[in-house]
Write a protein that holds these residues in place. Structure first.
Motif, PDB file in Angstrom:
ATOM      1  N   GLY A   1       3.535   6.280  -2.584  1.00 57.60           N
ATOM      2  CA  GLY A   1       4.958   6.043  -2.763  1.00 57.60           C
ATOM      3  C   GLY A   1       5.828   7.281  -2.697  1.00 57.60           C
ATOM      4  N   GLY A   2       5.457   8.319  -3.437  1.00 55.74           N
ATOM      5  CA  GLY A   2       6.278   9.516  -3.474  1.00 55.74           C
ATOM      6  C   GLY A   2       6.283  10.311  -2.186  1.00 55.74           C
TER       7      GLY A   2
ATOM      8  N   ARG B   1       0.811  -1.217   0.000  1.00 55.76           N
ATOM      9  CA  ARG B   1       0.000   0.000   0.000  1.00 55.76           C
ATOM     10  C   ARG B   1       0.848   1.274   0.000  1.00 55.76           C
ATOM     11  NH1 ARG B   1      -4.632   1.426   4.561  1.00 55.76           N
ATOM     12  NH2 ARG B   1      -5.978   2.614   3.164  1.00 55.76           N
ATOM     13  N   LEU B   2       1.898   1.306   0.797  1.00 55.44           N
ATOM     14  CA  LEU B   2       2.695   2.523   0.915  1.00 55.44           C
ATOM     15  C   LEU B   2       3.658   2.716  -0.249  1.00 55.44           C
ATOM     16  CD1 LEU B   2       3.474   2.672   4.734  1.00 55.44           C
ATOM     17  CD2 LEU B   2       1.422   3.344   3.470  1.00 55.44           C
TER      18      LEU B   2
ATOM     19  N   THR C   1       4.243   0.563  12.744  1.00 52.50           N
ATOM     20  CA  THR C   1       3.539   1.654  12.057  1.00 52.50           C
ATOM     21  C   THR C   1       3.301   1.300  10.599  1.00 52.50           C
ATOM     22  OG1 THR C   1       4.623   3.236  13.536  1.00 52.50           O
ATOM     23  CG2 THR C   1       3.557   4.121  11.573  1.00 52.50           C
ATOM     24  N   PHE C   2       4.302   0.732   9.956  1.00 51.00           N
ATOM     25  CA  PHE C   2       4.170   0.315   8.557  1.00 51.00           C
ATOM     26  C   PHE C   2       3.052  -0.713   8.406  1.00 51.00           C
ATOM     27  CE2 PHE C   2       5.195  -2.803   5.266  1.00 51.00           C
ATOM     28  CZ  PHE C   2       5.304  -2.001   4.140  1.00 51.00           C
ATOM     29  N   ALA C   3       3.019  -1.706   9.299  1.00 46.89           N
ATOM     30  CA  ALA C   3       1.999  -2.745   9.209  1.00 46.89           C
ATOM     31  C   ALA C   3       0.606  -2.169   9.429  1.00 46.89           C
ATOM     32  CB  ALA C   3       2.289  -3.846  10.225  1.00 46.89           C
TER      33      ALA C   3
ATOM     34  N   LEU D   1      13.137   5.883   0.766  1.00 48.47           N
ATOM     35  CA  LEU D   1      14.183   5.189   1.521  1.00 48.47           C
ATOM     36  C   LEU D   1      13.636   4.037   2.346  1.00 48.47           C
ATOM     37  CD1 LEU D   1      16.223   8.292   2.764  1.00 48.47           C
ATOM     38  CD2 LEU D   1      16.699   6.837   0.790  1.00 48.47           C
ATOM     39  N   LEU D   2      12.389   3.683   2.127  1.00 46.90           N
ATOM     40  CA  LEU D   2      11.791   2.602   2.904  1.00 46.90           C
ATOM     41  C   LEU D   2      12.476   1.258   2.644  1.00 46.90           C
ATOM     42  CD1 LEU D   2       9.641   2.077   5.006  1.00 46.90           C
ATOM     43  CD2 LEU D   2       7.949   1.877   3.183  1.00 46.90           C
TER      44      LEU D   2
END
Length: 733
Positions: A344-345, A337-338, A388-390, A350-351
């Motif tokens: 994405g932008g 999703r991210l 947080t990402f999850a 840098l993920l």
């Protein structure tokens, strides 16, 4: 036995415990007493013998550059998000409104968040008067402070260079460059989260209770900023401290309980007052359906964001309405999703590097003792990033692109820490391979992100790939040169390659950040960077019809929203709007024009009044000001954004019927009739969102629509400029 904790990385030439097992600290045992404070020579910060002379000038330059970035042309965004700007204006006029976070100085309803983020803005407006700068400068200063605290947190264990690198990465993250120039609560939340992590990291060094208490206070204040999102990273931080702190287990548990108590007290005092305050003498709690802050916390702003069941929201509180993995109002959920066009932008440059370097750092430090503070730092920042990402990837409820600013400091810290750790091992083939691979992956992903804007700086994506490839190759060759021709030659090549790698990794984010700083942003939903293919017709992932202006961005040259002197216009179409065209994400769709005040649009193309404010004409402004002292509210309007425009233009209380979405049952029809009977409201502004997007809980009817129908039937209508006003002192009969 006293356990010492030498620095993981010291000044140039100092030994590294991870390189030499003989220098590694002896692991603490469960029976060890609390460690002594480090001596001056062992202290990991602020000790003159261990700080290069250029430390202070470099830090000053970083903070000044961040301040310039966040303050540059700040006034171009006008009042930015008028929803919060109006609440700041209300708080500057009424201490009661300041305390509760009311939308208007007459305290009819609060914003749909706790008030901590409003307090700095409201106090600034009280001191300096109402203006774009008085509202937005506190946000920019929060950004500078966040950069400084992140620098301090990373520097303690990984050196000055790593701290400076982390601070620069944070400042140049596009979504950070956006939100530290905007007046949503996320700027304060981000600052408090970084401060909380800093407190936990300090506590992990020597098990001092005061640092955990400080972290607890930060978490409590963060709760008063954005409720349960503030506690998202609590689980990994608690686990890391419980396992890794250099003190006996019983003391660790006691310290965590004290930190929790500090969190509850610092965040709960305001909640207790609000819940105990008689409902009849305080404003309605915006965003709730039962006038309860606890309902708001655990429903609309809490668990509802996870499940998608958010009563009173734009999506109508439909269970699973957010997509739940299969797509829906707020876009598809899932592990990618991210990385999509919408997100994405904003954050993902840098993920991949952060994930790679997190794993690399933990592998390098795998043999460190239980209490090793360097490994604990990777676990803390990595745990915060992963949870947080999850959550952001799989939550089904309301989710906007700018929420991703919460990830920015975690990514910046991990990239700086991991790169520094591997750089000090660059003579080893494995370290060089990981560094080169990270540079290559980052450059390749930057190419993908930049290719989504094919007509914007088309040369940049090819340059990034070319420079990244050269940098990766150079890092690999430097190892062989060091072994064949001498260390000095290899080191020179490694330094050049590292510089090229940084340039390749930051080329895209810097360009995006520059575009963001050079573009005004207004409305409820804003995005960083240029127009992106595949993101059209969405706001924060929500597919809409008839939305606000492009990308939530306004053009230059016009007055702040709500201060226009021309006729009322559709949101996003104010003076100078054309200069903002082609800049924002989510703007490719051919949306029908949003109706302005006085026009009755269908409920599916009324999001202009929901997400953006209106331009207020001089005639409408004068009408509302006439005899305003005789009324509690100069006017009432459906939805907070509509009301905010008129309130900011007149600096008079304007009642936002139904709160932000127009779907809150405040006031009820009977209450509104009583206000009118008592002569407390002068005008009703026609048009607006007409009772919310779907109405409360997805119903076709709502309190807002009932009030609108009653007013239209019983009071005389007049067109003032392009605004329809109903004079509530002049009934039809």
């Amino acid at each position: 036995m006293t356990t010492h904790h030498p620095r993981l990385t010291g000044p140039a030439g100092s030994p590294d415990p991870a390189e030499d097992p003989a220098l590694a600290p002896e692991p603490a045992t469960e029976t060890d007493p609390p460690p002594e404070a480090p001596t001056a020579s062992e202290a990991p910060e602020d000790s003159p013998p261990t700080s290069p002379r250029w430390t202070r000038p470099a830090l000053t330059a970083l903070l000044l550059a961040s301040a310039v970035l966040f303050l540059w042309d700040l006034g171009a965004s006008g009042y930015a998000n008028q929803f919060y700007s109006a609440a700041a204006q209300a708080g500057s006029a009424s201490w009661k409104a300041l305390f509760f976070g009311s939308s208007d100085a007459a305290n009819s309803i609060t914003v749909d968040k706790p008030p901590a983020a409003l307090w700095p803005m409201a106090l600034s407006v009280r001191l300096f008067g109402l203006s774009s700068w008085s509202i937005l400068v506190p946000e920019a200063l929060m950004g500078v402070a966040t950069v400084g605290v992140l620098y301090a947190a990373v520097r303690r264990r990984f050196g000055v260079g790593a701290g400076l690198f982390a601070g620069a990465l944070l400042a140049l993250t596009p979504v950070a460059a956006l939100m530290f120039r905007f007046n949503n609560p996320d700027a304060l939340l981000c600052l408090l989260m970084v401060c909380a992590v800093y407190g936990v990291l300090r506590a992990l060094e020597d098990a001092r209770t005061k640092w955990l208490v400080l972290a607890g206070v930060c978490f409590g204040l963060a709760f008063l900023t954005k409720t349960l999102q503030a506690w998202l990273i609590l689980p990994p931080l608690v686990v890391v401290y419980a396992v890794c702190a250099p003190t006996p287990l019983r003391r660790r548990i006691g310290q965590l309980l004290l930190g929790g108590l500090a969190m509850v007290v610092s965040g709960g005092w305001w909640v207790a007052i609000v819940e105990l305050w008689p409902a009849g003498s305080r404003p309605y709690i915006g965003g709730s359906q039962s006038n309860s802050f606890l309902e708001l916390t655990f429903g609309y702003n809490g668990l509802g964001r996870i499940s998608g069941n958010e009563a009173g929201s734009v999506g109508g509180g439909r269970p699973g309405g957010g997509g739940g993995g299969g797509g829906g109002s707020w876009g598809d959920t899932g592990i990618t999703r991210l990385f999509t066009s919408d997100m994405g932008g904003q954050i993902s440059w840098l993920l991949p590097a952060a994930f790679l370097l997190l794993v690399a750092g933990l592998v390098v430090l795998r043999r460190a003792g239980r209490t090793d503070a360097g490994r604990a730092a990777f676990l803390v920042w990595g745990g915060a990033l992963l949870i947080t990402f999850a959550t952001f990837s799989f939550m089904s409820g309301i989710f906007h692109q700018y929420y991703n600013v919460a990830l920015a400091p975690y990514i910046a810290a991990l990239v700086a820490m991991g790169a520094t750790l591997l750089w000090r091992r660059r003579d080893r083939t494995a370290a060089a391979l990981v560094l080169a691979g990270t540079v290559a992956v980052t450059a390749a992903w930057a190419y993908v992100l930049l290719a989504r804007s094919p007509h914007w700086l088309p040369w940049l994506r090819w340059s990034v790939v070319a420079v990244g490839a050269v940098a990766a190759l150079g890092l690999l060759l430097s190892v062989r040169l060091s072994r064949r021709t001498g260390r000095r030659t290899g080191q020179r090549l490694a330094v050049v390659a590292a510089g090229l790698g940084v340039a390749a990794g930051l080329g895209g984010p810097v360009a995006y950040a520059a575009n963001t700083v050079g573009t005004p942003h207004t409305g409820s939903i804003v995005t960083a960077g240029p127009k992106v293919e595949g993101a059209g017709g969405r706001h924060g992932g929500m597919i809409i019809i008839g939305g606000p202006g492009p990308g939530g961005k306004a053009g230059r040259g016009g007055p702040p929203p709500g201060q226009g002197q021309g006729p009322a216009q559709a949101p996003g179409q104010g003076p100078g709007h054309s200069r903002g065209q082609g800049q924002g994400q989510g703007q490719q769709g051919n949306h029908p024009a949003t109706p302005g005040p006085g026009e009755r649009g269908g409920r599916h193309n009324a999001l202009g009044g929901l997400l953006n404010g209106q331009q207020v004409s001089a005639k409408a402004k004068a009408a509302l000001r006439q005899n305003a002292a005789d009324y509690t509210w100069a006017a009432a309007a459906i939805g907070s954004q509509n009301a905010a425009s008129y309130q900011l233009a007149t600096q008079l209380p304007v009642m936002p019927i139904g709160g932000f979405n127009g779907s809150d049952p405040s006031p009820t029809l009977e209450q509104f009739k009583e206000y009118v009977r008592q002569g407390k409201i002068h005008y009703f502004v026609g048009g607006g969102t007409g009772g919310g997007f779907f109405g409360a809980k997805g119903a076709e009817k709502s309190t807002s629509s009932d009030i609108t129908s009653w007013v239209e039937k019983n009071f005389k209508k007049a067109t003032v400029g392009s605004t329809t006003l109903y004079d509530l002192t002049r009934p039809v009969s």
